[in-house]
Design an enzyme around this catalytic site. Structure first.
Site, PDB file in Angstrom:
ATOM      1  N   LYS A   1       0.847  -1.201   0.000  1.00 46.27           N
ATOM      2  CA  LYS A   1       0.000   0.000   0.000  1.00 46.27           C
ATOM      3  C   LYS A   1       0.881   1.249   0.000  1.00 46.27           C
ATOM      4  CE  LYS A   1      -3.406   2.475   2.891  1.00 46.27           C
ATOM      5  NZ  LYS A   1      -4.365   2.404   4.020  1.00 46.27           N
TER       6      LYS A   1
ATOM      7  N   ASP B   1      -2.999   9.998   3.759  1.00 42.50           N
ATOM      8  CA  ASP B   1      -4.400   9.574   3.855  1.00 42.50           C
ATOM      9  C   ASP B   1      -5.183  10.549   4.733  1.00 42.50           C
ATOM     10  OD1 ASP B   1      -6.796   8.257   3.931  1.00 42.50           O
ATOM     11  OD2 ASP B   1      -6.083   6.570   5.170  1.00 42.50           O
TER      12      ASP B   1
ATOM     13  N   LYS C   1     -10.829  12.303   8.053  1.00 46.85           N
ATOM     14  CA  LYS C   1     -10.379  11.887   9.378  1.00 46.85           C
ATOM     15  C   LYS C   1     -10.380  13.086  10.331  1.00 46.85           C
ATOM     16  CE  LYS C   1      -7.135   8.246   7.910  1.00 46.85           C
ATOM     17  NZ  LYS C   1      -7.773   7.130   8.598  1.00 46.85           N
TER      18      LYS C   1
ATOM     19  N   ASP D   1       1.250   6.223   5.716  1.00 47.48           N
ATOM     20  CA  ASP D   1       0.323   5.267   5.113  1.00 47.48           C
ATOM     21  C   ASP D   1       0.888   4.597   3.861  1.00 47.48           C
ATOM     22  OD1 ASP D   1      -2.073   3.987   5.625  1.00 47.48           O
ATOM     23  OD2 ASP D   1      -3.281   5.358   4.410  1.00 47.48           O
TER      24      ASP D   1
ATOM     25  N   ASP E   1     -12.551   6.635   3.330  1.00 45.38           N
ATOM     26  CA  ASP E   1     -11.358   6.399   4.147  1.00 45.38           C
ATOM     27  C   ASP E   1     -10.911   4.937   4.085  1.00 45.38           C
ATOM     28  OD1 ASP E   1      -9.271   7.023   5.805  1.00 45.38           O
ATOM     29  OD2 ASP E   1     -10.485   7.178   7.640  1.00 45.38           O
TER      30      ASP E   1
ATOM     31  N   GLU F   1      -9.632   3.388   1.714  1.00 46.07           N
ATOM     32  CA  GLU F   1      -9.043   3.531   0.383  1.00 46.07           C
ATOM     33  C   GLU F   1      -7.944   2.517   0.105  1.00 46.07           C
ATOM     34  OE1 GLU F   1      -7.947   5.023   2.977  1.00 46.07           O
ATOM     35  OE2 GLU F   1      -5.786   4.772   2.740  1.00 46.07           O
TER      36      GLU F   1
ATOM     37  N   ARG G   1      -7.688  -0.694   0.644  1.00 48.36           N
ATOM     38  CA  ARG G   1      -8.145  -1.932   0.008  1.00 48.36           C
ATOM     39  C   ARG G   1      -8.487  -1.711  -1.465  1.00 48.36           C
ATOM     40  NH1 ARG G   1     -12.764  -2.471   4.449  1.00 48.36           N
ATOM     41  NH2 ARG G   1     -11.143  -1.319   5.557  1.00 48.36           N
TER      42      ARG G   1
HETATM   43  N1  BES Z   1      -4.687   4.154   6.779  1.00 48.99           N
HETATM   44  C1  BES Z   1      -5.871   3.848   7.499  1.00 48.99           C
HETATM   45  C2  BES Z   1      -5.660   2.819   8.583  1.00 48.99           C
HETATM   46  C3  BES Z   1      -4.845   3.249   9.754  1.00 48.99           C
HETATM   47  C4  BES Z   1      -5.443   3.859  10.827  1.00 48.99           C
HETATM   48  C5  BES Z   1      -3.508   2.972   9.799  1.00 48.99           C
HETATM   49  C6  BES Z   1      -4.698   4.203  11.917  1.00 48.99           C
HETATM   50  C7  BES Z   1      -2.753   3.320  10.887  1.00 48.99           C
HETATM   51  C8  BES Z   1      -3.361   3.933  11.956  1.00 48.99           C
HETATM   52  C9  BES Z   1      -6.929   3.288   6.550  1.00 48.99           C
HETATM   53  O1  BES Z   1      -6.913   3.793   5.262  1.00 48.99           O
HETATM   54  C10 BES Z   1      -8.254   3.616   7.150  1.00 48.99           C
HETATM   55  O2  BES Z   1      -8.551   4.769   7.222  1.00 48.99           O
HETATM   56  N2  BES Z   1      -9.003   2.609   7.564  1.00 48.99           N
HETATM   57  C11 BES Z   1     -10.276   2.824   8.153  1.00 48.99           C
HETATM   58  C12 BES Z   1     -11.226   1.828   7.565  1.00 48.99           C
HETATM   59  C13 BES Z   1     -12.649   2.087   7.908  1.00 48.99           C
HETATM   60  C14 BES Z   1     -13.118   3.371   7.240  1.00 48.99           C
HETATM   61  C15 BES Z   1     -13.486   0.931   7.446  1.00 48.99           C
HETATM   62  C16 BES Z   1     -10.124   2.633   9.658  1.00 48.99           C
HETATM   63  O3  BES Z   1      -9.352   1.768  10.078  1.00 48.99           O
HETATM   64  O4  BES Z   1     -10.756   3.368  10.402  1.00 48.99           O
HETATM   65 ZN    ZN Z   2      -5.088   4.502   4.612  1.00 52.89          ZN
HETATM   66 MN    MN Z   3      -8.015   5.608   5.118  1.00 52.80          MN
END
Ligand code: BES
Ligand code: ZN
Ligand code: MN
Length: 504
Positions: A263, A268, A275, A286, A345, A347, A349
């Protein structure tokens, strides 16, 4: 840093500091420690008796001009309760090196104990720890503190010969790869855009002798990478799909081709599903999975295992804006599957979906992705273990051996159709989020739908990609998690091939 091996008696080694591990459990003084205790007229035993040395993990006791030793200092490093395997060895060697370097010491002899793992693994882990421990994070200070680094490292080990020599090469290549991954991840979003990441990958490939292909937004459109493009469309920074290829000499036709997918979200924000402001700056990390894959490829180019490896890094910036994708939008991924975007968010995947499809198209027989994918994995496993998912037990078994040899902590989590049910679409094939429960698993199931039946492993490194607080063995900031395990996996496969070829 210069690295060498020695089997000379410990008390005879002339060096800035001799560092030895003392265990927390009894007996404290046996083997080389007993030898050193005798050489120093019982100094170490006295400190143990007085309770000044307890053996607690990473406890540091520094003796100056120890009598009876040729070394300028003796550093006694607490080894903790457990046998020291590669995981502990990496940390202890890193902590010792940092402790000494901070005091201006430039040479260390590190006594590798006969321990719970083969000597070669402990030697490699020690070197990785020392190199990773010397990483500098303050790149943009106008007046940086003068660098205090170790310049010479001698590994004292009973084991020498070709295996130990190979372990030095491996430890050095992996240690430097870990630091490359950290350097890339540590760059702020404005200085590590998708285009700049692609440029770094291209330069690395050129100097290391790897093939590199950078797919821009126009080619990505031709290739129908709509899931990938959708994430990038809100940003003024165009995306790049970075492809690196290593073709090891001696890889037999029909042998497995490892496809690494990392990734590469260079920042992000969450997009329209934005966020919260607090801590958002951490989202420059990220692209840690992608940075790790670039670093793994550089280590392979140095170590030259007989194997073919392809790395695919979908690099994009996830931003809100007038062109950004919106909740409810439907995107058709490269594989043809449609995705309902419930949350912009989620993104990672989406870009990985097209990365996985493309890696398969390029001929990968096995897929391994690494991503800072979900906050949920950190809720489940904390900052201790990375989450691992696999759709193939044989592939997982190899991965698990590599992980143990590398000394990283990772824990397998389940895949199951009933979790996949949570992401079945209503107007399209898949939802990009599966609701509140089991978030790390539903994210993995989303990727599973793109790996399909190709043997595949998914690493969710969101909890471990960076440290919020410094540790004795590592400054705060990016960690390079996963790099060591992936390099070890490639080496393991190449060794196995060589073994199989030898049998014919
Ligand atoms: N990059 C984030 C995941 C993340 C969060 C990594 C905190 C490191 C620390 C990812 O893109 C994300 O935002 N995931 C969301 C998914 C949700 C919207 C289903 C998450 O984990 O909140
Ligand atoms: Zn992310
Ligand atoms: Mn995200």
């Amino acid at each position: 840093m210069q690295i060498q091996l020695s089997t000379a008696p410990l008390n005879s080694l002339e060096t800035g500091a001799l560092a030895v591990i003392v265990p927390q459990r009894e007996p404290r003084l046996s083997g080389p420690l007993a030898e050193l205790d005798r050489a120093t007229n019982g100094r170490i035993g006295e400190l143990v008796k007085a309770g000044e040395i307890s053996g607690r993990f990473a406890e540091m006791t520094l003796l100056h001009q120890p009598p009876g030793l040729a070394a300028g200092r003796l550093l006694i490093v607490g080894g903790g309760m457990r046998d020291c395997g590669p995981y502990e060895m990496r940390r202890l060697a890193g902590a010792a090196a940092r402790h000494l370097a901070a005091k201006g010491v430039r040479q260390m002899v590190w006594a590798v104990p006969a321990g719970a793992a083969p000597a070669a693994a402990l030697i490699a882990a020690s070197i990785e720890g020392v190199i990773a421990g010397q990483f500098e994070t303050a790149r943009y200070k106008q007046e940086p503190a003068p660098a205090r680094r170790l310049e010479h490292l001698t590994l004292h080990s009973a084991s020498t010969g070709p295996e130990a020599e190979a372990a030095i090469a491996r430890g050095e290549a992996i240690g430097e790869a870990i630091n490359l991954a950290r350097e890339l991840a540590n760059e702020p979003g404005n200085r590590m855009t998708p285009r700049l990441l692609a440029e770094c990958a291209r330069q690395m490939a050129e100097s290391a002798g790897l093939e590199c292909d950078v797919i821009d937004e126009n080619r990505a459109r031709e290739l129908k990478m709509e899931a990938f493009l959708a994430v990038a469309q809100g940003s003024a920074e165009p995306p790049r799909m970075i492809v690196l290829r290593y073709r090891g000499a001696g890889a037999r036709p029909g042998a497995p081709v490892l496809g690494l997918v990392g990734k590469g979200i260079t920042f992000d924000t969450g997009g329209i599903s934005i966020k919260p402001a607090d801590g958002m700056e951490k989202m420059k990390y990220d692209m840690s999975g992608g940075a790790g894959m670039i670093a793994v490829m550089r280590a392979l180019a140095r170590l030259r295992p007989a194997l073919e490896v392809i790395a695919v890094i979908p690099a994009a910036e996830n931003m809100p804006g007038g062109r950004a994708q919106k909740p409810g939008d439907v995107q058709i991924a490269m594989s043809g599957k449609s995705i309902e975007v419930l949350n912009t968010d989620a993104e990672g995947r989406m870009v990985l979906a097209d990365g996985l499809t493309y890696a398969r198209q390029l001929g990968a027989t096995h897929l391994l992705d690494a991503a800072t994918l979900t906050g949920a994995v950190a809720v489940a496993l904390g900052t201790v273990n990375a989450g691992v998912f696999a759709n193939d037990d044989a592939f997982y078994a190899d991965f698990e051996s590599a992980r143990a040899r590398a000394g990283e902590k990772m824990w397998r989590l389940p895949l199951d159709e009933e979790y996949a049910d949570q992401i079945q679409g209503t107007v399209g094939d898949l939802l990009n989020t599966g609701g509140r429960w089991g978030g790390a698993i539903t994210a993995a199931e989303f990727l599973h739908a793109f790996a399909e039946t190709t043997p595949w492993i998914h690493l969710d490194i969101a909890g471990l990609a960076w440290l919020d607080e410094g540790k004795p063995w590592m400054p705060k900031g990016p960690s390079g998690v996963g790099v060591a395990t992936l390099v070890e996996l490639a080496l393991l496969w190449a060794e196995r091939q060589a073994g199989a070829a030898g049998m014919i």
